[in-house]
Each structure stands twice: as C-alpha cells, then as structure tokens.
Design an enzyme around this catalytic site. Structure first.
Site, short mmCIF file in Angstrom:
data_model
loop_
_atom_site.label_atom_id
_atom_site.label_comp_id
_atom_site.label_asym_id
_atom_site.label_seq_id
_atom_site.Cartn_x
_atom_site.Cartn_y
_atom_site.Cartn_z
N HIS A 190 27.19 -8.30 -42.13
CA HIS A 190 27.38 -6.98 -41.59
C HIS A 190 26.80 -5.98 -42.12
O HIS A 190 26.07 -5.68 -43.38
CB HIS A 190 28.99 -6.39 -41.75
CG HIS A 190 29.62 -7.27 -42.84
ND1 HIS A 190 30.59 -8.02 -42.80
CD2 HIS A 190 29.39 -6.90 -44.33
CE1 HIS A 190 30.98 -8.22 -44.06
NE2 HIS A 190 30.27 -7.76 -44.82
N ASN A 215 14.68 -6.58 12.94
CA ASN A 215 13.32 -7.23 12.32
C ASN A 215 13.42 -7.24 10.90
O ASN A 215 13.77 -6.26 10.29
CB ASN A 215 12.13 -6.36 12.85
CG ASN A 215 10.83 -6.81 12.41
OD1 ASN A 215 10.49 -7.78 11.59
ND2 ASN A 215 9.72 -5.99 12.42
N SER A 228 24.89 -5.54 -56.89
CA SER A 228 25.34 -4.60 -55.88
C SER A 228 24.61 -3.06 -56.20
O SER A 228 24.60 -2.75 -57.22
CB SER A 228 26.79 -4.33 -55.68
OG SER A 228 26.95 -3.34 -54.68
N ALA A 240 0.97 -1.29 -0.06
CA ALA A 240 -0.15 0.02 0.04
C ALA A 240 0.71 1.25 0.31
O ALA A 240 0.46 2.48 -0.24
CB ALA A 240 -0.85 0.05 1.10
N GLY A 241 2.21 1.25 0.03
CA GLY A 241 2.91 2.18 0.46
C GLY A 241 3.11 3.19 -0.62
O GLY A 241 3.07 2.69 -2.00
N GLU A 257 13.01 0.37 19.43
CA GLU A 257 13.41 1.24 18.28
C GLU A 257 14.71 1.90 18.67
O GLU A 257 15.11 2.14 19.72
CB GLU A 257 12.28 2.54 18.22
CG GLU A 257 10.98 1.88 17.66
CD GLU A 257 11.26 1.31 16.69
OE1 GLU A 257 11.92 1.62 15.41
OE2 GLU A 257 10.50 0.19 16.23
N ARG A 288 20.90 -0.24 -61.67
CA ARG A 288 21.99 0.79 -61.53
C ARG A 288 21.80 1.61 -62.98
O ARG A 288 21.53 0.90 -63.80
CB ARG A 288 23.35 0.28 -61.04
CG ARG A 288 23.76 -0.16 -59.77
CD ARG A 288 24.88 -0.57 -59.65
NE ARG A 288 25.58 -1.14 -60.68
CZ ARG A 288 25.69 -2.52 -60.38
NH1 ARG A 288 25.46 -3.27 -59.14
NH2 ARG A 288 26.44 -3.33 -61.20
N THR A 303 1.70 -0.41 8.96
CA THR A 303 1.80 -1.70 8.53
C THR A 303 0.63 -2.26 9.38
O THR A 303 0.04 -3.59 8.66
CB THR A 303 3.17 -2.37 8.94
OG1 THR A 303 3.39 -1.97 10.37
CG2 THR A 303 4.28 -1.65 8.08
#
Length: 433
Positions: free
Chosen positions: A339, A167, A399, A9-10, A152, A416, A81
């Site tokens: 190539h 924790n 070509s 939910a964060g 804490e 060509r 939480t």
C-alpha cells in the site's frame, strides 16, 4: 480480388476539435485504423482519399500501415463524395482490380463479415440500412431487390417518407461503371458538390442493375460528432468485453470495465469493477482488483489493486501490488508492495517486501535515475530511496530511512536521528504567556 477506396477528406466540423475526425480514437485506436485493417483483410489495393489536414493523417497512417495509396481530393474543382473519387477531367481514381468497394473513413465498427453480403453481389451494389426511424435520411426506393431511385427527404412525398430503407454510404462498383458514369456527374445542386448518390441515379437511367444489399445497422454507424463517437466506443467496448469473456476472463460488472484494443489476455484472469486497461497490455493469470488502472504494462501471475496504478513499462510478475501503489517503468519479480508506495524506474528482486509509504525518488529535477533492489530485501515503512541507488540482497532497511548511498548485501541500514523525549515538553510548548 477487389480494390478499396476509403473517403477521408472531410473536415469533421461537428467534432469541434483541432484533431482530424478520423484520428479521434475508439478504445485507444484512431477510428480510421479500424477500417484500414478491414480493407487490408479483403484487398491488396487500398486507396485513401484525403484533403483536410492530409499530411497529419498521412503521417499517422504511414507509421502503422504499409502499402496505402494516398490521393488528395481536388476540392476546388470536385467537392463532395463523388468528387472524392475523381481525378482531373472527372476520371476515376485508377485501381488495380475491376471491382471497387467505396467506404467512408468514419465508420469504425465495420467488420469483414458485415461487408460479406455486399461483396457477394455480382452486380453494382449499394449498401442499405433498415431504420425504425429514418427521419433525416434520404429514402431508397426498391423494385425487385433493385434500386429504383434515391429520394432526399426534403423531396420525398408522404408515401415515400414511410419507407425505412436508407443509404448506408457503402458502394460496390465495377470499374467500367465508374469510367462510364463518373464523367457525366455534375454539381448542379444547392451545395455545388458531386454526389455518389447521383452516380447511382445515372446508372439507373442507363438501365444498369444496382443491387440493394441490406446491412447490419450497428456496423455501419457513422461518427460525425462526439456523441456519435461515444456511442461507437460503447459498442466497440461491448465487443472487446465479449471477446475477453469468451476467452474465459471473469469480469465483475462488465459495463464498468474499460479496455482498449491492444489488451491481450492469457490464462485465468479476473477483472473487478471499474478496472481500466489502456494501450498494449498483457494480463496473464492475474487478478486486477477494483478501480485499478493498467497502462502499457504486463501483469503476470500477480494481483494488483484495488486502486493501484501501473503506468507504462511496468512488468509485474509473481507479485502483489496493493492499495494506492503506483509503478512506472518498474520491474517487480516476486515482490510485495501492499500500500501507498511509488515505485518508478526500478528493478526489484524476489521475496522483497516494500512497506507502506516507500518512495523511489527517481527524478532530480533534470534527469530520471534508476533504483536496483536485490532479493530478500525488507524496506520499512516511510523510507525514501534516492536514485541512482543500488541495494544488494538480504538487506534490512529501517522504517523512516532515507537512503542516498548504495547498500551492500547483508546490511542493516538506518538513517533516523535518535528519538528524544523532553519531559513536560507539551506543557512548555503550549504554555500561555
């Protein structure tokens, strides 16, 4: 059996992103999906608690997983939480089974095996980590392997600060424990939130046994920032690389190789330095040479690269694709493209040679079009194939030819203009006035 509740939910504000934290990816997979997979491997009753951008998360999850039970946290009344597992009147989320495992959605490295020590507990239990440097974490005080209290850091005395037990944020409760103590939980703290750690304190006060189960630190790394996401991804990459090498995949300089969760290998495969395998890829009896990128494609009995790019829906079989060749939605069968070529939206038959600089011109500015090339075709360098086009088998293309019409089998195709040599043309062109 047990039920699983995943807390998602964060807001994830430390990610500095418009994307919900749990949908950020680790090796191509949203981190939430990793923990959902683990959840479904141990339970048939999986709950997901959402709030921030809940519809977006729900949509993403529903496309992949069936059977997830969604809950919207009532943050206006029950934040934190502890509030995440509360319904109206502070009653716990109803679950199918008596034992309830509570996980955080931002722990993508959790595995089924890593959870086993916790799930073997016969009492209520909390997962702990032993950290060399626990600074910033609350300390868990133990007595005879039971949790005595959680302190804490800001409230810890000097002796308590030397404790290394913290924790892990993972809990295994009996449902009746939640039903008994959740209504007693309060938000009388600086953040005005309900905390699961306070639930532990209530249980201890009620003489409940809370087992302390030490877990593997790496598996319970929480992701709250882009730095932590990158750290988690590197750990996941190490796992994926190891899994691949255990299957016999040869990796040259493994630390430089990136692969995602959807990649699969068959047969004998070699990955050279700097290779990237993205999405759902199949690499079978293939060599992927240095710095090549393969995305959502299949490479079978072929060599690709170096510096090649197989974009999505490429299927390259019994072929050689060399330096600086890019394919997309291309099916190559027994083809050589050595190539500097772009082969998009095409099908190319056996024993076809694609010369340097050949381009399938697949996009006319509005639509994509397909190029079909038969078998035993030789395409000369620097030729353009303007789709849609169909080239038969046993064809020779000279070509520098631009092909705009279909070529029947057995043909020689040239476009060509005749070469003209003008005597002294150089000197005339550069003649000074």
């Amino acid at each position: 059996m047990l039920s699983v509740i995943i807390l998602a939910a964060g807001k994830g504000t430390r990610m500095h992103s418009s994307l919900p934290k749990t949908l950020h990816t680790i090796c191509g997979e949203p981190m939430l999906f990793y923990i959902l997979e683990v959840a479904f491997s141990i339970s048939n009753d999986v709950h997901l608690v959402l709030h921030h951008q809940q519809e977006r998360i729900k949509e993403a999850v529903s496309k992949r997983f069936k059977g997830v039970i969604f809950h919207a946290q009532i943050v206006e009344k029950y934040s934190g939480t502890g509030g995440a597992i509360m319904q109206e009147n502070k009653t716990p989320i109803p679950t199918q089974h008596e034992r309830v495992l509570i996980l955080n959605a931002d722990m993508p490295l959790i595995t089924k095996d890593a959870l086993t020590p916790l799930l073997e507990s016969h009492n209520n239990a909390i997962g702990l980590l032993h950290l060399a440097d626990p600074k910033g974490y609350g300390r868990v005080i133990l007595e005879n392997h039971q949790v005595k209290k959680i302190v804490e850091e800001k409230d810890a005395n000097d002796e308590e600060k030397t404790i290394k037990s913290v924790n892990a944020g993972v809990y295994f409760f009996e449902r009746k424990f939640l039903e008994r103590y959740l209504p007693k939980l309060h938000d009388q703290n600086a953040q005005k939130e309900y905390y699961l750690t306070d639930l532990i304190a209530l249980g201890i006060k009620g003489n409940e046994k809370i087992d302390a189960i030490f877990l593997e630190e790496e598996c319970f790394l929480g992701v709250n920032s882009q730095t932590e996401r990158a750290k988690a991804e590197e750990i996941m990459l190490e796992r994926l690389r190891k899994n691949a090498m255990d299957l016999g995949v040869v990796m040259q300089l493994p630390s430089s190789i990136y692969l995602e969760k959807g990649v699969s290998f068959k047969g004998e495969c070699v990955l050279e330095q700097g290779v990237r395998l993205i999405g759902n890829c199949l690499i079978e009896n293939a060599r992927i040479k240095a710095y090549s990128v393969i995305e959502e494609s299949q490479i079978i009995n072929s060599s690709v690269g170096p510096f090649a790019h197989a974009r999505p829906k490429s299927v390259i079989c019994d072929s050689h694709v060399g330096n600086f060749v890019e394919t997309k939605n291309a099916k190559l069968q027994g083809t050589k493209a050595g190539h500097l070529s772009y082969l998009g939206d095409c099908e190319i038959g056996k024993n076809t040679n694609v010369g340097a600089g050949v381009i399938t011109c697949n996009y006319d500015g509005k639509k994509k079009h397909q190029t079909i090339i038969g078998e035993n075709v030789f395409i000369g360098s620097d030729s353009q194939l303007v789709a849609p086009i169909n080239i038969g088998s046993n064809v020779l293309i000279g070509s520098g030819t631009t092909i705009t019409k279909d070529i029947p089998s057995g043909s020689l195709s040239l476009s060509r203009t005749p070469q003209t040599n003008i005597e002294n043309g150089y000197f005339k062109f550069f003649k000074k006035p």
